[in-house]
Structure formats: structure tokens, C-alpha cells
Design an enzyme around this catalytic site. Structure first.
Site, short mmCIF file in Angstrom:
data_model
loop_
_atom_site.label_atom_id
_atom_site.label_comp_id
_atom_site.label_asym_id
_atom_site.label_seq_id
_atom_site.Cartn_x
_atom_site.Cartn_y
_atom_site.Cartn_z
N ARG A 129 69.86 34.82 -25.57
CA ARG A 129 68.33 34.73 -26.69
C ARG A 129 68.69 33.29 -27.18
O ARG A 129 69.54 32.61 -27.03
CB ARG A 129 68.49 35.89 -27.70
CG ARG A 129 69.84 35.77 -28.59
CD ARG A 129 69.76 36.54 -29.64
NE ARG A 129 71.05 36.67 -30.42
CZ ARG A 129 71.06 37.27 -31.28
NH1 ARG A 129 70.15 38.18 -32.20
NH2 ARG A 129 72.54 37.31 -31.83
N ASN A 167 64.02 35.01 -35.33
CA ASN A 167 65.25 35.32 -35.78
C ASN A 167 66.25 34.06 -35.97
O ASN A 167 66.42 33.35 -34.93
CB ASN A 167 66.10 36.16 -34.99
CG ASN A 167 67.24 36.85 -35.54
OD1 ASN A 167 67.03 37.64 -36.49
ND2 ASN A 167 68.26 36.89 -34.85
N GLU A 168 66.72 33.73 -36.96
CA GLU A 168 67.66 32.64 -37.40
C GLU A 168 67.53 31.51 -36.49
O GLU A 168 68.35 30.95 -35.56
CB GLU A 168 69.28 33.17 -36.86
CG GLU A 168 69.61 34.50 -37.85
CD GLU A 168 71.16 34.78 -37.61
OE1 GLU A 168 71.54 34.56 -36.37
OE2 GLU A 168 71.67 35.52 -38.16
N GLU A 325 70.41 40.38 -43.42
CA GLU A 325 71.30 40.94 -42.45
C GLU A 325 72.88 40.57 -43.14
O GLU A 325 73.41 39.58 -43.64
CB GLU A 325 71.43 40.22 -41.13
CG GLU A 325 70.50 40.40 -40.27
CD GLU A 325 70.49 39.74 -39.07
OE1 GLU A 325 71.72 39.43 -38.58
OE2 GLU A 325 69.59 39.25 -38.37
N TRP A 333 81.80 38.98 -32.69
CA TRP A 333 81.76 37.89 -32.13
C TRP A 333 82.71 36.74 -32.65
O TRP A 333 82.72 35.63 -32.34
CB TRP A 333 80.39 37.08 -32.29
CG TRP A 333 79.84 37.46 -33.75
CD1 TRP A 333 78.84 38.38 -33.80
CD2 TRP A 333 80.01 36.82 -34.94
NE1 TRP A 333 78.59 38.37 -35.33
CE2 TRP A 333 79.14 37.37 -35.85
CE3 TRP A 333 80.93 35.56 -34.90
CZ2 TRP A 333 79.36 36.75 -37.31
CZ3 TRP A 333 80.72 34.96 -36.47
CH2 TRP A 333 80.02 35.70 -37.53
N GLU A 373 76.42 43.29 -28.15
CA GLU A 373 76.64 43.88 -29.32
C GLU A 373 77.27 45.10 -29.67
O GLU A 373 77.21 45.66 -30.65
CB GLU A 373 75.64 43.03 -30.43
CG GLU A 373 75.50 42.02 -30.19
CD GLU A 373 74.39 41.17 -31.49
OE1 GLU A 373 73.19 41.95 -31.52
OE2 GLU A 373 74.73 40.15 -31.88
N LYS A 374 77.57 45.92 -28.53
CA LYS A 374 77.97 47.20 -28.64
C LYS A 374 79.22 47.35 -29.69
O LYS A 374 79.32 48.78 -30.13
CB LYS A 374 78.03 47.88 -27.41
CG LYS A 374 78.95 47.27 -26.43
CD LYS A 374 78.86 47.79 -25.02
CE LYS A 374 79.62 47.14 -23.83
NZ LYS A 374 78.90 45.92 -23.66
N PHE A 375 79.91 46.52 -29.77
CA PHE A 375 81.21 46.64 -30.55
C PHE A 375 81.04 46.23 -32.13
O PHE A 375 81.90 45.96 -32.78
CB PHE A 375 82.27 45.96 -29.96
CG PHE A 375 82.82 46.68 -28.59
CD1 PHE A 375 83.10 47.94 -28.29
CD2 PHE A 375 82.92 45.73 -27.47
CE1 PHE A 375 83.25 48.47 -27.21
CE2 PHE A 375 82.98 46.34 -26.29
CZ PHE A 375 83.18 47.74 -26.01
N HIS A 376 79.82 45.74 -32.40
CA HIS A 376 79.59 45.45 -33.78
C HIS A 376 79.02 46.77 -34.61
O HIS A 376 78.63 47.71 -34.06
CB HIS A 376 78.04 44.55 -33.67
CG HIS A 376 78.01 43.94 -34.94
ND1 HIS A 376 77.40 44.42 -36.10
CD2 HIS A 376 78.03 42.34 -35.06
CE1 HIS A 376 77.40 43.35 -37.02
NE2 HIS A 376 77.69 41.89 -36.47
C1 GAL Z 1 73.21 37.63 -36.44
C2 GAL Z 1 71.71 37.91 -35.85
C3 GAL Z 1 71.83 39.53 -35.27
C4 GAL Z 1 73.09 39.85 -34.84
C5 GAL Z 1 74.09 39.72 -35.90
C6 GAL Z 1 75.37 40.14 -35.28
O1 GAL Z 1 73.43 36.40 -36.58
O2 GAL Z 1 70.40 37.71 -36.30
O3 GAL Z 1 70.74 39.58 -34.04
O4 GAL Z 1 73.07 39.51 -33.52
O5 GAL Z 1 74.15 38.32 -36.15
O6 GAL Z 1 76.40 39.69 -36.34
#
Ligand code: GAL
Length: 679
Positions: A129, A167-168, A325, A333, A373-376
């Protein structure tokens, strides 16, 4: 600039700063919601659980472009219609996104030039993305197309509370070096410099024979044989931030026009996104929103969190802002994604609120089963409603509901720290005297000491007013314009106390050294001249009198009005001044010429606080955050206890909103938080 709330000065408050016009009553609670990853029957459970947790706002559609526009110009809004109706029925607002951070595959296929190109000429491909060229006409047109379609369809929808653009911006890709970007860069340069002669002079192109004869010869600073002209790189960094801002403005203007009265924002990452100059962005959004993630393994990462919150409030001009967020527990990550311990998520959330947030939101509502991001962590983790995380989320929702009256109140700060993205960029370009010059390190060191002293920080953009602050700290402000230097000089002349750290005041906005000895633009106010900068070898330390050590950097400092307070005992400038103090006009200016760790810097900052007339908060226990917010009718005290033992804080004359009292004291549990109204 400044204002008075309940008889106290709020020096950082900018008159033109946007308030928090979110279309939700009370404190905002919620997160990113990605229902498109789930069958629709799960949505019903989601909404039921959201109500149980007290969620009142969710960000939807952030990555949904490919679903909403499966083929060019062909829209499928059915699922989003059903979702917004469902949310509305449950009394939950939608923070509806323009999905322009995730262009659909067909756009890349039809217009390969939307792919960004890095400084080595590598084309970045579809598959993740935020991979687009902000100057590509096809990207711009398609982004405005989907934005317009969303605005037209949902402007009147009762669930729509606000717009979340993109987003960001700036992460993870903040720049593009393709031919289209080069042309946009040249247009930007014409606006900034006017004519080519001015550009040649600003960039110092007589050096290494770079002089340009035609605009078409000017290119982005792509990889070259050796280091590229630093002034060219600095301008390119400015251009990249501005070019993305242009993308934001274009979408925002469509939304303002077609969806009048609905606030528009985008999520910043104030301390973590080096590529965006948020001082330039903040006045363009209707409400400032920020994302913050802890560096899980860092010591005292809650101090970095507090700094991010203070910087966010500061770019918001002192007004309340939205935490758009953060995470309920681990991210996915970092090298080792350490989970938050019990109580940590609440402490994190309350710290953001203490420092001005009127919204606490997370990435994301329900943990994904697939994708990167399944482990977030999530508000609703894989382990479901039996989990501790879920129970903590529900408790947090209740806690925030109890803080409703705080909405709109303002944080009362004690001191100012200068912060500048441009100077950060410039300091860390190649071929500085030491590659170990690190802007965040110096800001962080001073910030941590102020945090330990229980002083709340406003960050201030160089060149803007400093009235009302008894103390101003300037960590390594390498790029200092004459105008910014004049503000600092007049501040001290008028009675202020200033602390400046090494390698400040060195260059102007074009990375050209101010004439004469360092610290250039700040020589007069600091009362010193630096004969030579003396970077230290990796791992080398110098001893200072008093027994403290410093590393990375030393200077040969000559006193031209200042007195020496701390001297170098050994090292390349042994015997010379390391820390100086200059009485100037009615004020005092301190200079710290070396990289002292916080133990060594603490006493210096303490003495500067004494000069500034700031009373040390000896009544407060260590590792306890105490922050004040003031509303029209009341003042509030937040106490966040980072210790593993309970602490007592004097609570005479207060009324409890959340926490426990114990006689005239407030008893704050180990790792707990308390919020009181000052009566
Ligand atoms: C942010 C992002 C989110 C998600 C998140 C995970 O930087 O805006 O979409 O990826 O990190 O920590």
C-alpha cells in the site's frame, strides 16, 4: 500568541488553531474497522460488541478502493451502504475514509506511471500500500474520482461524523523521483526561488560546477557519484512534504464542497514520520489526528509517548486533538513485538488524553485472519471476548465515558522546546562533522529530563512567539534562520531563560553557513564563539568537571560574554568551557557544547529552571506523570503512575472523576491512573 484559561496563561494556543469539531458527543472511543475482511453476519456481532465497549466512532474504508471501484468509474457501494446503516442504527459514527492510500490494481495496469520511483531509479510495484507517485496525473485524477463519488453518496448519511483522508501521508514512501515528479519539483522550485539565478545562488551551485543554465537541467537529487548537493536535497524534502499536502488539499476541498460542515482530517505520525513537515500541515486539517505506536522494547517508552502527544497538541496549536490509532497490545512490525502488560494500554490512553487528546482510537477493531497484519493486536483479539485485552478495552470505554466533561479543555504547559522538521532533515544529511548527530536523540534527552521534573512541554516552531514561557529549550537547531534567531535573542533580552545544545545556529534555510564563527545566528545571545567543532571517535568519552561524562561531540568554545559553568577535563578541548551561561539583557542563555547523557544534563537543566524561576516539583513522586487540563468551568489533574508501587499525591481541594482517594491524598495504584477535578 497565547490565551488565558481560568486565569492561567496558555501560551502555546494559536488563535487560528482548529478546535475539535468531531461530530460525536463526549470523548471519542473506537478504532479502524475493516468489515470487508469478514462475512456480513460477523458485522452484527461487531456492532453489538462495539456498543458493549462504548465505541462511538469507527474509521471505515481506509483500504477499500478496489472494492468500491472494482473497474474504472464503476462503483459498488452496496456493502458500504449496509455498513453505514448498521452503524447508524447502533448510534456509532463513521469516520469515513477516502481510500486513496491503496490504489486498485487496474490503476497500475492502465497507468504504470502511478508507480513511484526511488532515488536509485527502482520502480516500486503494487502488492502493499502507499505505493503511488503523488505527482502522477492519473493517480491524482483517480483519487479525486473516488473521493467525489464517496462525498456525493454519503454527504447526507446520518452515520457520517467525519472524513478520514488517505492514511498516514508520507509513510512508508514519502518521495518519488520519476520524470513527472521532476517536472513538479521544477514547478515548486520556480514558485520558491522565482528565477534560475536565485536558485543557483540558494543552492550554491558554483560548488562542484553544478550551475544550471536552463530549468530543464534541474532534477531531483537522485543517486549520483558521491554526495548530492545538500541544499538541493533539503528543497526536495520540502517539495515532497508539500506535494503530498497538495494531494490532501485536493481531496479535502472536494469533501468540503460536496459534504459541507463535516470535518476533514488525515492521520499524522508526529514524532515518527520524518518526511512530513506537520507545522505546514496542521492548519490544513479541520482537526489534528495522530497515530502513535510504542517502540515495544525501548526503556521508558511511555516518555516517548508523552512527547508524541505533546508534539501533536503543539502542532494543533494547543487545541484538543484525536488519537486516531494506537495498539491495545503488541504490534507486528517490530523485530520483537512485545505485548503490553496489564494496565499499560489504559496508562497509554490516559496519557494521550492528559496531553490533550479528546479521542482514543486503535488500529484495529477486530484482529485480521489474513494479510500482513494478522499478528497485530486489536480491540477484539483472536482470543475473543474472554481475553484480558477485551476486558481492558471495555473498561477503558467506561473510563472515557466518565471523562466526558473534559472534552475541549486545554493543557496547561510549563516550558517550551523548539521543534523543527526542516532542521531535523538538514542536520542528518550526509557529510556533517559526525554521522552521529541525531536530532531525535537530543530532543528526547531534554524532553526526558523535563518529564522527570514533572514539567509539561509545549513544542514551538522556530520563529514563532515565546511569550509566557519561563524556559525555552533548543536541542541542536542546526538550521536556524535569522528570523528564528531574532525571536530567541529578543526572548532572552526580554527576560527569558534559554538552553541551547551543540551545533545550533549553524546554517540558514539553504544550508549555507551563517557568516563568521559558530554558533552563527546564535552567537550574540549565547555569548560564545566556537573556534572548532571536535567530533569524538565512536565510543570515545570525555570527562567533565564534576565527574560527568559526555560523548559524540565536543567543541573549542571561546567566551565572548558568557561564563563557563562546566569545563572539559580531558579530550580534545581539555580545560575549555563545556557548558556556559550568559546574562544577556534581562535574561540568561545557556549553551551545552557536548552530548551529555541525561544524568549529566540533569543538573544543568535544573540550574536553568532555577534561573527561569520554575519551582522544582519536589512534592511529586518519581515516575509519576501529573498533567493539568483546564476547561471553561474547571481544571483537571491527571496522574499516571508508572511505578510498580502505589503513590500518594496531594489531592486537597479536588473531586475524584476516576481513581481512589485516601484522606486528603489521592492514592494511585501501582501502574494505575487517576483523574480529578480541581474544585
Ligand atoms: C499504522 C497504519 C495502520 C496499521 C498500523 C499497524 O501505521 O496506519 O493501517 O498498519 O500502523 O500498527
Amino acid at each position: 500568541m497565547g490565551s488565558v484559561v481560568r486565569g492561567r496563561a496558555v501560551p502555546g494556543l494559536r488563535a487560528d488553531a482548529p478546535p475539535t469539531p468531531v461530530g460525536i458527543d463526549g470523548m471519542v472511543f473506537g478504532g479502524d474497522y475493516n468489515p470487508e475482511q469478514w462475512p456480513e453476519h460477523v458485522w452484527l456481532e461487531d456492532v453489538e460488541l462495539m456498543r458493549r465497549a462504548g465505541v462511538n466512532l469507527v474509521s471505515v474504508g481506509i483500504h477499500s478502493w478496489a472494492l468500491l471501484e472494482p473497474r474504472p468509474g464503476e462503483h459498488d457501494f452496496g456493502w458500504l451502504d449496509r455498513l453505514l446503516d448498521l452503524l447508524n442504527g447502533a448510534g456509532i459514527g463513521a469516520n469515513l475514509a477516502t481510500p486513496t492510500v491503496a490504489p486498485p490494481a487496474w490503476l497500475y495496469r492502465a497507468h504504470p506511471d502511478v508507480r513511484p520511483v526511488d532515488h536509485n531509479g527502482v520502480v516500486l510495484e503494487l502488492g502493499s500500500r502507499a505505493t503511488f507517485c503523488p505527482s502522477a496525473p492519473a493517480y491524482r485524477a483517480a483519487a479525486l474520482g473516488i473521493t467525489t463519488a464517496l462525498a456525493e453518496r454519503y454527504a447526507e448519511h446520518p452515520a457520517l461524523a467525519m472524513w478520514h483522508v488517505h492514511n498516514e501521508y508520507g509513510a512508508p514512501v514519502g518521495s518519488c523521483y520519476c520524470p513527472e515528479s521532476a517536472a513538479a519539483f521544477r514547478r515548486w522550485l520556480r514558485r520558491r526561488h522565482g528565477d534560475l539565478a536565485t536558485l543557483n545562488s540558494a543552492w550554491g551551485t558554483t560548488f562542484w560546477g553544478q550551475r544550471y543554465g536552463e530549468w530543464e537541467e534541474v532534477e531531483p537529487p537522485r543517486t549520483s557519484g558521491t554526495t548530492v548537493n545538500p541544499a538541493q536535497r533539503l528543497d526536495f524534502l520540502r517539495f515532497c512534504s508539500d506535494e503530498l499536502l497538495d494531494c490532501f488539499r485536493a481531496e479535502r476541498d472536494v469533501l468540503h464542497e460536496r459534504s459541507p460542515g463535516v470535518p476533514v482530517t488525515t492521520n499524522f505520525m508526529t514524532t515518527n514520520c520524518k518526511s512530513i513537515d506537520y507545522w505546514r500541515w496542521a492548519s490544513e486539517v479541520d482537526v489534528v489526528a495522530n497515530d502513535h505506536y510504542l517502540t515495544a522494547e525501548a526503556d521508558r517508552n511511555h516518555v516517548d509517548l508523552a512527547m508524541s502527544a505533546d508534539l501533536t497538541r503543539s502542532v494543533a496549536g494547543g487545541r484538543p486533538w484525536m488519537l486516531m490509532e494506537h495498539s491495545t497490545s503488541a504490534v507486528n512490525w517490530q523485530p520483537r513485538n512485545v505485548a503490553k502488560r496489564p494496565g499499560e494500554m489504559v496508562r497509554n490512553s490516559v496519557t494521550h488524553v492528559a496531553r490533550g487528546a479528546d479521542a482514543v482510537m486503535f488500529f484495529q477493531w477486530r484482529a485480521s485472519r489474513f494479510g500482513a497484519e494478522k499478528f497485530h493486536s486489536a480491540m477484539l483479539p483472536h482470543s475473543g471476548t474472554r481475553s484480558r485485552v477485551w476486558h481492558d478495552v471495555v473498561r477503558l470505554g467506561g473510563h472515557l465515558a466518565g471523562l466526558e466533561e473534559l472534552r475541549g479543555s486545554l493543557v496547561l504547559a510549563d516550558v517550551a522546546v523548539l521543534w523543527d522538521w526542516e532542521s531535523w532533515w538538514a542536520l542528518e544529511l550526509d557529510w556533517r562533522p559526525s554521522s552521529e548527530l541525531d536530532y531525535r536523540d537530543r530532543v528526547g534527552a531534554f524532553y526526558e529530563l523535563l518529564w522527570d521534573a514533572h514539567l509539561t512541554v509545549d513544542f514551538v516552531r522556530p520563529g514563532t512567539g515565546l511569550d509566557g514561557y519561563p524556559l525555552v529549550v533548543v536541542p541542536s537547531l542546526y538550521l536556524t534562520t535569522p528570523a528564528a534567531a531574532a525571536v530567541l535573542t529578543e526572548y532572552v533580552r526580554g527576560g527569558g531563560t534559554l538552553v541551547v545544545s551543540y551545533f545550533s545556529g549553524i546554517v540558514d534555510a539553504n544550508d549555507t553557513v551563517h557568516p563568521g564563527p559558530f554558533p552563527g545566528a546564535l552567537r550574540e545571545v549565547l555569548g560564545v564563539e566556537v573556534e572548532e567543532v571536535l567530533p569524538l571517535r565512536a565510543g570515545e568519552r570525555v570527562l567533565l568537571d564534576g565527574g560527568a561524562h559526555a560523548d559524540t561531540w565536543a567543541e573549542e568554545v571561546l567566551l565572548t560574554g558568557a561564563e563557563s559553568v562546566v569545563r572539559y577535563v580531558d579530550g580534545p578541548s581539555a580545560g575549555g568551557p563545556a557548558v556556559t551561561r550568559h546574562r544577556f539583557g534581562a535574561g540568561i542563555a545557556w549553551y551545552v557544547s557536548t552530548r551529555m547523557d541525561t544524568a549529566a544534563l540533569g543538573p544543568v537543566l535544573h540550574d536553568a529552571c532555577v534561573d527561569a524561576g520554575i519551582d522544582p516539583r519536589v512534592d511529586l513522586p518519581a515516575d509519576v506523570e501529573v498533567v493539568r487540563r483546564a476547561g471553561a468551568d474547571a481544571e483537571y489533574l491527571f496522574v499516571v503512575n508508572h511505578n510498580d508501587h502505589a503513590v500518594r499525591v496531594d489531592a486537597r481541594g479536588t473531586e475524584l472523576l476516576s481513581g481512589r482517594t485516601c484522606g486528603p491524598d489521592l492514592l494511585v495504584a501501582p501502574g494505575g491512573v487517576a483523574v480529578v477535578r480541581v474544585t
